[in-house]
Design an enzyme around this catalytic site. Structure first.
Site, PDB file in Angstrom:
ATOM      1  N   GLU A 176      -5.712   0.993  -1.750  1.00 33.01           N
ATOM      2  CA  GLU A 176      -4.315   0.726  -2.078  1.00 33.01           C
ATOM      3  C   GLU A 176      -4.129  -0.655  -2.702  1.00 33.01           C
ATOM      4  O   GLU A 176      -3.310  -0.825  -3.624  1.00 33.01           O
ATOM      5  CB  GLU A 176      -3.445   0.860  -0.824  1.00 33.01           C
ATOM      6  CG  GLU A 176      -3.227   2.283  -0.359  1.00 33.01           C
ATOM      7  CD  GLU A 176      -4.400   2.851   0.440  1.00 33.01           C
ATOM      8  OE1 GLU A 176      -4.353   4.042   0.800  1.00 33.01           O
ATOM      9  OE2 GLU A 176      -5.364   2.085   0.707  1.00 33.01           O
ATOM     10  N   HIS A 245       0.514   8.352  10.164  1.00 33.82           N
ATOM     11  CA  HIS A 245       0.881   9.001   8.910  1.00 33.82           C
ATOM     12  C   HIS A 245       2.335   9.480   8.934  1.00 33.82           C
ATOM     13  O   HIS A 245       2.700  10.390   8.197  1.00 33.82           O
ATOM     14  CB  HIS A 245      -0.042  10.194   8.628  1.00 33.82           C
ATOM     15  CG  HIS A 245      -1.445   9.819   8.285  1.00 33.82           C
ATOM     16  ND1 HIS A 245      -2.366   9.447   9.234  1.00 33.82           N
ATOM     17  CD2 HIS A 245      -2.088   9.736   7.087  1.00 33.82           C
ATOM     18  CE1 HIS A 245      -3.522   9.171   8.650  1.00 33.82           C
ATOM     19  NE2 HIS A 245      -3.375   9.340   7.341  1.00 33.82           N
TER      20      HIS A 245
END
Length: 444
Positions: A176, A245
């Site tokens: 990321e 998540h």
């Protein structure tokens, strides 16, 4: 596929492709049992791939006929893992969309609902916005984990690479920080990147580039250089994805000067706001709640929705509920219950963007109802709901009779389905808290 009657058939469910490198996956748990009704978009099975653990949502509606692959077993990509019986009441197996013509991604076709409008799912609206902006501006490109070959782990971006080519829609490794750095570099050299960070929980890995580079560059260059980049990310709980998540990272981002945060609740806003975000000259984080992807709604043609403008989703006179994303639908459901069962008429304000906030619309509603509850899917401590209440108190105190927050506890999000449901501010909890608050304030 086997057929029982002319109006009934059994559809084989294959192991879905959930990442471009996936060859097989392990069934962790079935969320439905044989004989259970299965709705389209409802979680069917929890699967562990080479990259993540995720819930596969059913693409059809029917009754789970048979589980072929048991929990703990591994199956190859495309292997039959279950069978669902569909009949006339549930509808037939969805017909795959026709091949996309040149210059158009494979957006599922929909019937017209009005002049210039069609009915689309939320995910389809996002796809349509991306397709149109890629076609309209050669500076726009899309990249991220599994957005190209696999079409996104939530099936949001299928067909875009085939339509626009591998130089403008491509997959990346899992990094990321590197992806955000690449987006920043591209933005300051004339491109308009759209980066997908698969789960908003991992936006923390993008923070250095986002906070110390992208949102500061316009200031550091004396207003001479903009940074037009968009980060799309999936957020929210309710899908049984567990504590890592399912988070809502808005509170991490609201204090970053120079950043815009977009949080649509409807397919029309998903399309219109994403188009606005891609055309914006500033860094924008575009949040997509995973429980909204199958939501259907009317979507206009090329309409662009301005960033920073809220909407009144439901008119009311007794109380204002201010919220965003899935909270809009939860508040509307709660408002209907309050009106039908208790005669309390709640107004629902959909913020649509969380930075900048449309304070004028909120204050206008509070001036009418004199009560406000801010509903946030996120921890009570440090959330955007607290900032919203502070703004209302600072600028509209004379109109206030009552104000409070409805949010999640200050705990990680549970994986257990009943615990996760209890953790979230759903319609029942919102209605119950409003009823208790209103009664306590009006009792002699």
């Amino acid at each position: 596929m086997s057929t029982s009657t002319s109006a009934e058939r059994v559809v084989e469910i294959g192991m879905p492709r959930l990442s471009d490198s996936m060859e097989e996956a392990t069934i962790l748990s079935w969320l439905k049992r044989p004989g259970d009704d299965v709705a389209r978009g409802e979680g069917l099975v929890e699967v562990e791939t080479d990259k993540a653990t995720m819930v596969y949502e059913s693409e059809i509606e029917g009754v789970l006929e048979e589980i072929v692959v048991d929990e703990g077993a591994t199956a190859a990509l495309g292997a039959v893992i279950a069978r669902i019986r569909v009949d006339g009441a549930h509808g037939a197996t969805p017909t795959p969309p026709p091949a996309a013509p040149a210059g158009a991604a494979q957006t599922p076709s929909s019937g017209a609902k009005g002049k210039g409008t069609v009915e689309l799912e939320f995910r389809e609206a996002v796809l349509q916005a991306l397709d149109e902006e890629l076609a309209a501006d050669e500076r726009v490109f899309l990249f991220g984990e599994d957005v190209a070959v696999a079409g996104g782990v939530f099936a949001v971006t299928p067909g875009l690479q085939e339509t626009h080519g591998p130089d403008r829609v491509f997959d990346t490794p899992i990094s990321e920080l590197a992806m955000t750095g690449a987006a920043y570099g591209a933005a300051i050299t004339g491109k308009r990147p759209v980066l997908e960070i698969m789960f908003g929980d991992f936006l923390a890995l993008s923070m250095d580039t986002l906070i110390n580079q992208a949102t500061k560059y316009w200031f550091l260059t004396g207003g001479r250089q903009s940074v037009p980049l968009v980060i799309r990310s999936v957020v929210g709980a309710g899908g049984r994805f567990g504590a890592i998540h399912s988070q809502m990272p808005v509170s991490w981002l609201t204090g970053i000067t120079g950043l815009k945060i977009v949080a649509p609740a409807t397919p029309a806003d998903a399309k219109g706001l994403l188009k606005a975000a891609i055309r914006d000259e500033n860094p924008v984080v575009f949040l997509e709640h995973k429980r909204l992807y199958t939501l259907k709604g009317e979507v206009g043609g090329d309409e662009v929705v301005p960033i920073g403008r809220a909407r009144v989703a439901r008119e009311g006179r007794d109380l204002t509920l201010v919220t965003a994303m899935k909270g809009v639908h939860d508040c509307q459901a709660a408002a209907e219950t309050l009106a039908a069962d208790h005669g309390i008429d709640a107004e629902v304000v959909d913020l649509r963007t969380l930075r900048p906030i449309d304070l004028e619309t909120v204050l206008g509603s509070v001036a009418k109802t004199n009560r406000v509850a801010i509903v946030e899917e996120g921890p009570l401590t440090g959330g955007w709901a607290g900032e919203m209440l502070a703004l209302v108190a600072e600028h509209g105190l004379s109109d206030l009779d009552d104000a409070w927050r409805i949010a999640t506890p200050n705990t990680p999000i549970p994986y257990s389905p009943p615990l996760e449901d209890a953790h979230l501010p759903g319609p029942k909890r919102i209605a119950a808290e409003v009823l208790q608050r209103v009664r306590s304030k009006t009792s002699p």
